[in-house]
Write a protein that holds these residues in place. Structure first.
Motif, PDB file in Angstrom:
ATOM      1  N   GLY A   1       0.776  -1.228   0.000  1.00  0.00           N
ATOM      2  CA  GLY A   1       0.000   0.000   0.000  1.00  0.00           C
ATOM      3  C   GLY A   1       0.802   1.271   0.000  1.00  0.00           C
ATOM      4  N   ARG A   2       2.120   1.155  -0.071  1.00  0.00           N
ATOM      5  CA  ARG A   2       2.986   2.335   0.015  1.00  0.00           C
ATOM      6  C   ARG A   2       3.139   2.958  -1.369  1.00  0.00           C
ATOM      7  N   SER A   3       2.056   3.567  -1.822  1.00  0.00           N
ATOM      8  CA  SER A   3       2.001   4.134  -3.168  1.00  0.00           C
ATOM      9  C   SER A   3       2.586   5.536  -3.236  1.00  0.00           C
ATOM     10  N   GLY A   4       2.745   6.175  -2.064  1.00  0.00           N
ATOM     11  CA  GLY A   4       3.247   7.543  -2.040  1.00  0.00           C
ATOM     12  C   GLY A   4       2.125   8.549  -2.218  1.00  0.00           C
ATOM     13  N   PRO A   5       2.438   9.836  -2.166  1.00  0.00           N
ATOM     14  CA  PRO A   5       1.427  10.875  -2.354  1.00  0.00           C
ATOM     15  C   PRO A   5       0.967  10.921  -3.807  1.00  0.00           C
ATOM     16  N   THR A   6      -0.024  11.733  -4.085  1.00  0.00           N
ATOM     17  CA  THR A   6      -0.601  11.796  -5.427  1.00  0.00           C
ATOM     18  C   THR A   6       0.440  12.127  -6.485  1.00  0.00           C
ATOM     19  N   GLY A   7       1.368  13.013  -6.176  1.00  0.00           N
ATOM     20  CA  GLY A   7       2.398  13.363  -7.155  1.00  0.00           C
ATOM     21  C   GLY A   7       3.204  12.155  -7.582  1.00  0.00           C
ATOM     22  N   GLN A   8       3.520  11.277  -6.622  1.00  0.00           N
ATOM     23  CA  GLN A   8       4.272  10.056  -6.935  1.00  0.00           C
ATOM     24  C   GLN A   8       3.438   9.100  -7.786  1.00  0.00           C
ATOM     25  N   VAL A   9       2.162   8.969  -7.431  1.00  0.00           N
ATOM     26  CA  VAL A   9       1.265   8.096  -8.188  1.00  0.00           C
ATOM     27  C   VAL A   9       1.200   8.537  -9.648  1.00  0.00           C
ATOM     28  N   MET A  10       1.052   9.842  -9.858  1.00  0.00           N
ATOM     29  CA  MET A  10       0.950  10.368 -11.212  1.00  0.00           C
ATOM     30  C   MET A  10       2.272  10.249 -11.964  1.00  0.00           C
ATOM     31  N   ASP A  11       3.371  10.433 -11.257  1.00  0.00           N
ATOM     32  CA  ASP A  11       4.687  10.281 -11.896  1.00  0.00           C
ATOM     33  C   ASP A  11       4.890   8.849 -12.386  1.00  0.00           C
TER      34      ASP A  11
ATOM     35  N   HIS B   1      -9.556   1.608 -13.715  1.00  0.00           N
ATOM     36  CA  HIS B   1     -10.704   1.041 -13.012  1.00  0.00           C
ATOM     37  C   HIS B   1     -10.700   1.481 -11.555  1.00  0.00           C
ATOM     38  N   SER B   2     -11.865   1.908 -11.051  1.00  0.00           N
ATOM     39  CA  SER B   2     -12.061   2.217  -9.633  1.00  0.00           C
ATOM     40  C   SER B   2     -11.084   3.302  -9.165  1.00  0.00           C
ATOM     41  N   MET B   3     -10.228   3.010  -8.186  1.00  0.00           N
ATOM     42  CA  MET B   3      -9.207   3.975  -7.780  1.00  0.00           C
ATOM     43  C   MET B   3      -8.378   4.398  -8.984  1.00  0.00           C
ATOM     44  N   GLY B   4      -8.044   3.441  -9.841  1.00  0.00           N
ATOM     45  CA  GLY B   4      -7.293   3.746 -11.058  1.00  0.00           C
ATOM     46  C   GLY B   4      -8.087   4.604 -12.017  1.00  0.00           C
ATOM     47  N   GLY B   5      -9.421   4.473 -11.999  1.00  0.00           N
ATOM     48  CA  GLY B   5     -10.262   5.324 -12.832  1.00  0.00           C
ATOM     49  C   GLY B   5     -10.193   6.774 -12.405  1.00  0.00           C
ATOM     50  N   ALA B   6     -10.227   6.999 -11.081  1.00  0.00           N
ATOM     51  CA  ALA B   6     -10.083   8.362 -10.564  1.00  0.00           C
ATOM     52  C   ALA B   6      -8.710   8.918 -10.915  1.00  0.00           C
ATOM     53  N   GLN B   7      -7.695   8.070 -10.817  1.00  0.00           N
ATOM     54  CA  GLN B   7      -6.349   8.503 -11.187  1.00  0.00           C
ATOM     55  C   GLN B   7      -6.301   8.937 -12.646  1.00  0.00           C
TER      56      GLN B   7
ATOM     57  N   TYR C   1      -5.524  12.524 -13.947  1.00  0.00           N
ATOM     58  CA  TYR C   1      -4.340  12.578 -14.805  1.00  0.00           C
ATOM     59  C   TYR C   1      -4.668  13.287 -16.117  1.00  0.00           C
ATOM     60  N   ALA C   2      -5.809  12.916 -16.702  1.00  0.00           N
ATOM     61  CA  ALA C   2      -6.212  13.529 -17.971  1.00  0.00           C
ATOM     62  C   ALA C   2      -6.452  15.024 -17.819  1.00  0.00           C
ATOM     63  N   ALA C   3      -7.077  15.407 -16.718  1.00  0.00           N
ATOM     64  CA  ALA C   3      -7.463  16.802 -16.536  1.00  0.00           C
ATOM     65  C   ALA C   3      -6.330  17.701 -16.083  1.00  0.00           C
ATOM     66  N   ARG C   4      -5.379  17.136 -15.298  1.00  0.00           N
ATOM     67  CA  ARG C   4      -4.428  18.026 -14.626  1.00  0.00           C
ATOM     68  C   ARG C   4      -2.971  17.596 -14.707  1.00  0.00           C
ATOM     69  N   TYR C   5      -2.690  16.307 -14.624  1.00  0.00           N
ATOM     70  CA  TYR C   5      -1.314  15.862 -14.382  1.00  0.00           C
ATOM     71  C   TYR C   5      -0.558  15.376 -15.612  1.00  0.00           C
ATOM     72  N   CYS C   6      -1.239  14.994 -16.658  1.00  0.00           N
ATOM     73  CA  CYS C   6      -0.547  14.457 -17.823  1.00  0.00           C
ATOM     74  C   CYS C   6       0.245  15.556 -18.515  1.00  0.00           C
TER      75      CYS C   6
ATOM     76  N   THR D   1      -1.430   2.573   3.214  1.00  0.00           N
ATOM     77  CA  THR D   1      -0.778   3.411   4.218  1.00  0.00           C
ATOM     78  C   THR D   1      -1.682   4.609   4.475  1.00  0.00           C
ATOM     79  N   LEU D   2      -1.500   5.256   5.611  1.00  0.00           N
ATOM     80  CA  LEU D   2      -2.320   6.428   5.913  1.00  0.00           C
ATOM     81  C   LEU D   2      -2.125   7.508   4.850  1.00  0.00           C
ATOM     82  N   GLU D   3      -0.903   7.651   4.372  1.00  0.00           N
ATOM     83  CA  GLU D   3      -0.622   8.628   3.314  1.00  0.00           C
ATOM     84  C   GLU D   3      -1.340   8.251   2.030  1.00  0.00           C
ATOM     85  N   GLY D   4      -1.254   6.974   1.663  1.00  0.00           N
ATOM     86  CA  GLY D   4      -1.872   6.524   0.427  1.00  0.00           C
ATOM     87  C   GLY D   4      -3.381   6.595   0.462  1.00  0.00           C
TER      88      GLY D   4
END
Length: 319
Positions: free
Chosen positions: A77-87, A112-118, A122-127, A203-206
């Motif tokens: 579950g240690r995916s990191g903060p949103t910036g790390q996920v998007m990177d 899908h699901s959590m990945g769908g939100a990502q 990602y499409a709107a802001r991070y890509c 993780t609590l952060e994730g």
């Protein structure tokens, strides 16, 4: 059709497990898959195989903290903060683009699901611009815009979790999904419940990052507009079951309607649950066909400027 396993190393040195499904014939399109919470890319079967059988190559990866990308118990579950996920998403897409450079087949990104939100965020802001200009379209299956009311945690739990997360970001918390809400096929529910790679541990952060990403979508802080795709045109497909007991259908529909995109389509599956690509009998085949039809329709009729000739703004119901 062939399937192969490999690994991919992120820029910061983390090794991620990957799975690729390729057609036996010419590749007409390529799709990157982004899985959800307590999941992994091999659970996209049979969708990945069915897409490959229609000449769509599929590239999946286990996200940091999930599936076979977990190398020690501490990494669960240690995916990191949103910036790390998007990177990580960006790094994998660039990896796929480099591998398939010169093929001429368009690239799509599906979550899908959590990945769908990502994927929506990602499409709107991070890509980044050099990547978004090479993505033909975005697809999401049951995206986590908001939890279904029956699955929401107590507010006090969220508040204390956020406070603790600032002090102990890597502290583990088990957040079990009710397997009976995932699929109408009891055998699939049992298999997911017993899958050791679906460890239900964040993780609590994730977990805080996952909730924050959903909140930005549910509150309308992030709205998808034009200019987010190949040729300066955004293309969006959304699929959601009305009986989804994990992610809220109504919230997803509201976000979809707010998207300021000409070429968008929402497939509504009456009475279907959360994991649409594993629904019973022929339903999973119909879902894969809906995805394939949308993708392939945006391959043949797109010119050098990236402008499609297909009609947008559609909404269909699958009964």
């Amino acid at each position: 059709m062939s399937a192969s396993e490999d690994t991919f190393t992120t820029p910061d040195g983390h090794e991620l497990y990957t799975k690729t499904w390729k057609p036996a014939s010419t590749i007409k399109a390529r799709t990157v898959l982004v899985h959800g919470f307590s999941d992994h890319c091999n659970n996209f079967e049979p969708l990945a195989t069915l897409l490959a059988q229609q000449d769509i190559a599929v590239y999946g990866f286990d996200q940091r903290g999930w599936g076979r990308s977990v190398h020690t118990p501490a990494e669960k579950g240690r995916s990191g903060p949103t910036g790390q996920v998007m990177d990580d998403v960006t790094a994998f897409i660039k990896h796929v683009l480099a591998e398939s450079e010169g093929t001429g087949s368009p690239l799509f990104v599906m979550g899908h699901s959590m990945g769908g939100a990502q994927v929506l965020l990602y499409a709107a802001r991070y890509c980044p611009s050099d990547v978004v200009s090479k993505i033909r379209g975005f697809l999401v299956e049951a995206p986590f815009v908001a939890l279904h009311p029956d699955s929401k945690p107590w507010k006090i739990t969220v508040i204390f979790g956020r406070l603790a997360g600032k002090l102990l970001p890597h502290m583990h918390m088990v957040n079990r999904l009710d397997p009976t809400k995932l699929c109408r096929d009891p055998d699939v529910c049992k298999a997911l419940e017993n899958d050791p790679l679906c460890h239900d541990t964040g993780t609590l952060e994730g977990l805080a990052g996952m909730l924050d990403r959903a909140n930005t979508l549910e509150t309308g802080s992030v709205v998808l507009g034009e200019g987010r795709g190949e040729g300066g045109k955004t293309r969006l497909w959304v699929g959601h079951g009305t009986a989804d007991g994990v992610c809220d259908y109504a919230a997803c529909r509201k976000w979809y309607e707010s998207a300021q995109v000409e070429d968008k389509e929402m497939q509504v599956y009456e009475g279907w649950y959360h994991v649409l690509h594993k629904e019973p009998g022929e339903d999973k085949v119909r879902f894969a066909q809906d995805v394939a039809n949308w993708v392939l329709a945006r391959c043949d009729n797109v010119g050098v400027d990236g402008q499609g000739e297909v009609d947008g703004g559609a909404e269909r119901a699958r009964l």
